[in-house]
Design a protein around this motif. Structure first.
Motif, PDB file in Angstrom:
ATOM      1  N   PRO A 208       0.814  -1.231   0.000  1.00  9.05           N
ATOM      2  CA  PRO A 208       0.000   0.000   0.000  1.00  9.05           C
ATOM      3  C   PRO A 208       0.845   1.279   0.000  1.00  9.05           C
ATOM      4  N   ILE A 209       1.999   1.259   0.671  1.00 10.47           N
ATOM      5  CA  ILE A 209       2.875   2.436   0.691  1.00 10.47           C
ATOM      6  C   ILE A 209       3.404   2.708  -0.714  1.00 10.47           C
ATOM      7  N   VAL A 210       3.821   1.638  -1.402  1.00 19.32           N
ATOM      8  CA  VAL A 210       4.302   1.789  -2.782  1.00 19.32           C
ATOM      9  C   VAL A 210       3.161   2.265  -3.683  1.00 19.32           C
ATOM     10  N   TYR A 211       1.966   1.697  -3.480  1.00 23.04           N
ATOM     11  CA  TYR A 211       0.783   2.121  -4.251  1.00 23.04           C
ATOM     12  C   TYR A 211       0.552   3.628  -4.114  1.00 23.04           C
ATOM     13  N   LEU A 212       0.647   4.152  -2.900  1.00 23.60           N
ATOM     14  CA  LEU A 212       0.397   5.581  -2.678  1.00 23.60           C
ATOM     15  C   LEU A 212       1.502   6.450  -3.289  1.00 23.60           C
ATOM     16  N   ILE A 213       2.748   6.146  -2.945  1.00 20.95           N
ATOM     17  CA  ILE A 213       3.855   7.011  -3.374  1.00 20.95           C
ATOM     18  C   ILE A 213       4.097   6.878  -4.877  1.00 20.95           C
ATOM     19  N   ALA A 214       4.041   5.658  -5.405  1.00 21.33           N
ATOM     20  CA  ALA A 214       4.224   5.475  -6.857  1.00 21.33           C
ATOM     21  C   ALA A 214       3.120   6.191  -7.621  1.00 21.33           C
ATOM     22  N   GLY A 215       1.892   6.125  -7.120  1.00 14.81           N
ATOM     23  CA  GLY A 215       0.787   6.825  -7.779  1.00 14.81           C
ATOM     24  C   GLY A 215       1.029   8.321  -7.820  1.00 14.81           C
ATOM     25  N   SER A 216       1.504   8.879  -6.711  1.00 12.39           N
ATOM     26  CA  SER A 216       1.776  10.324  -6.661  1.00 12.39           C
ATOM     27  C   SER A 216       2.843  10.709  -7.671  1.00 12.39           C
TER      28      SER A 216
END
Length: 322
Positions: A208-216
């Motif tokens: 989920p952390i990668v999902y958030l930061i990669a999306g940004s």
């Protein structure tokens, strides 16, 4: 739109930004526009819904394979996160709770910041004030690329790389061009953000952390919504430094496309900017405007006359800097 000629430097001008005089003129003719200023009571609910959607998404993606993490980050989560950066932009003008509750706006921006994954809102506010007050200001407006960016990113391939890396340039450029001391709000912003990131990591792991930061990062880089970064102030037509876009992507970007109207009236919430254009239509209809952010990105890459150097710059007397 028209060409600006081959560029090896910024377009230096020696007059004031156009928004100050146009604001006075429009308010003299249409004083009712003042009634649009002030907080937008809906903003806090819309933003909170987006934050909670992303927190739910963190749970939903925690068991997905990595390829799907990045797919949903780009196709869905990053779109919400980019929209949240534009909500933070609106909140930086105190339109969530009004000027009398300025601190509430700062804290609410930290709430809006949570799905972005990295602390952003407090330092954005600090620099965005300068972008309005000193639009195009040499060493003051950190929205303007550096000379190195203008010199190096001048071919289509390099401009694609520049667009992809845009979030990094936006984050690092202020530290080079106009460094400011870290304030208490920025420390609070970082502590709140890191705490929530650690809670998400503890509950659902790294994905989920990668999902958030990669999306940004991905959706502030090479993505249709990111066309607004270029559309707003890059000089597609000589002598014009701010452009509006009135297309459908405004629906998911808090009307950031109404950019001339926003610079004319920064204390009016994004939700009410279409009313500004409606009331004072004769001031805006005749000015150059963009019809597609995707087309903006295409032209930026493939038109030799447009690149990081295609910006209007001016010098402000230091005595004006407060």
């Amino acid at each position: 739109m028209g060409k600006t000629g081959g560029r090896d430097d910024f377009e230096w001008v020696y007059n004031d930004q156009p928004h100050t005089s146009r604001r006075k003129e429009i308010l003299a003719k249409y004083p009712e526009i003042k009634s649009l200023m002030g907080p937008d009571p809906q903003l806090k609910w819309v933003v909170s819904g987006m934050v909670l959607t992303q927190l739910l998404a963190c749970y939903l993606v925690h068991d997905l394979s990595w390829k799907w993490i990045f797919f949903w980050a780009y196709a869905f989560g990053g779109c919400i996160n980019h929209s949240l950066t534009l909500a933070i932009h609106d909140i930086s003008h105190n339109v969530a709770f009004g000027n009398k509750l300025a601190k509430w706006n700062r804290w609410f921006a930290m709430w809006a910041n949570l799905p972005i994954g990295l602390p952003y809102s407090a330092s954005f506010k600090k620099y965005h004030v300068d972008h309005h007050r000193y639009l195009g200001g040499d060493e003051l407006d950190v929205d303007i690329p550096t000379d190195i960016e203008g010199w190096f990113f001048c071919t289509p391939a390099r401009k694609v790389v520049w667009l992809f890396l845009q979030p990094f340039f936006y984050a690092l450029r202020p530290l080079v061009v106009n460094p400011k001391p870290v304030g208490q709000l920025e420390i609070q912003n970082a502590v709140v953000q890191l705490t929530v990131d650690l809670i998400i990591y503890y509950l659902w792991g790294l994905k989920p952390i990668v999902y958030l930061i990669a999306g940004s990062i991905l959706c502030m880089g090479l993505h249709p919504i990111s066309g607004h970064f270029i559309a707003e102030h890059y000089m597609f037509l000589k002598g014009h430094e701010t452009y509006s876009y009135y297309g459908p992507l405004n629906l998911i970007t808090f009307n950031v496309g109404y950019h001339m109207e926003h610079h004319d009236f920064p204390s009016i919430p994004g939700s009410k900017l279409p009313q500004v254009k409606q009331i004072a239509a004769e001031y805006y209809d005749s000015l150059p405007q963009h019809t597609s952010w995707t087309r903006v990105l295409w032209d930026f890459v493939f038109d030799d006359s447009i690149g990081p150097y295609a910006r209007i710059k001016r010098t402000y007397k230091i005595s004006k800097k407060e």
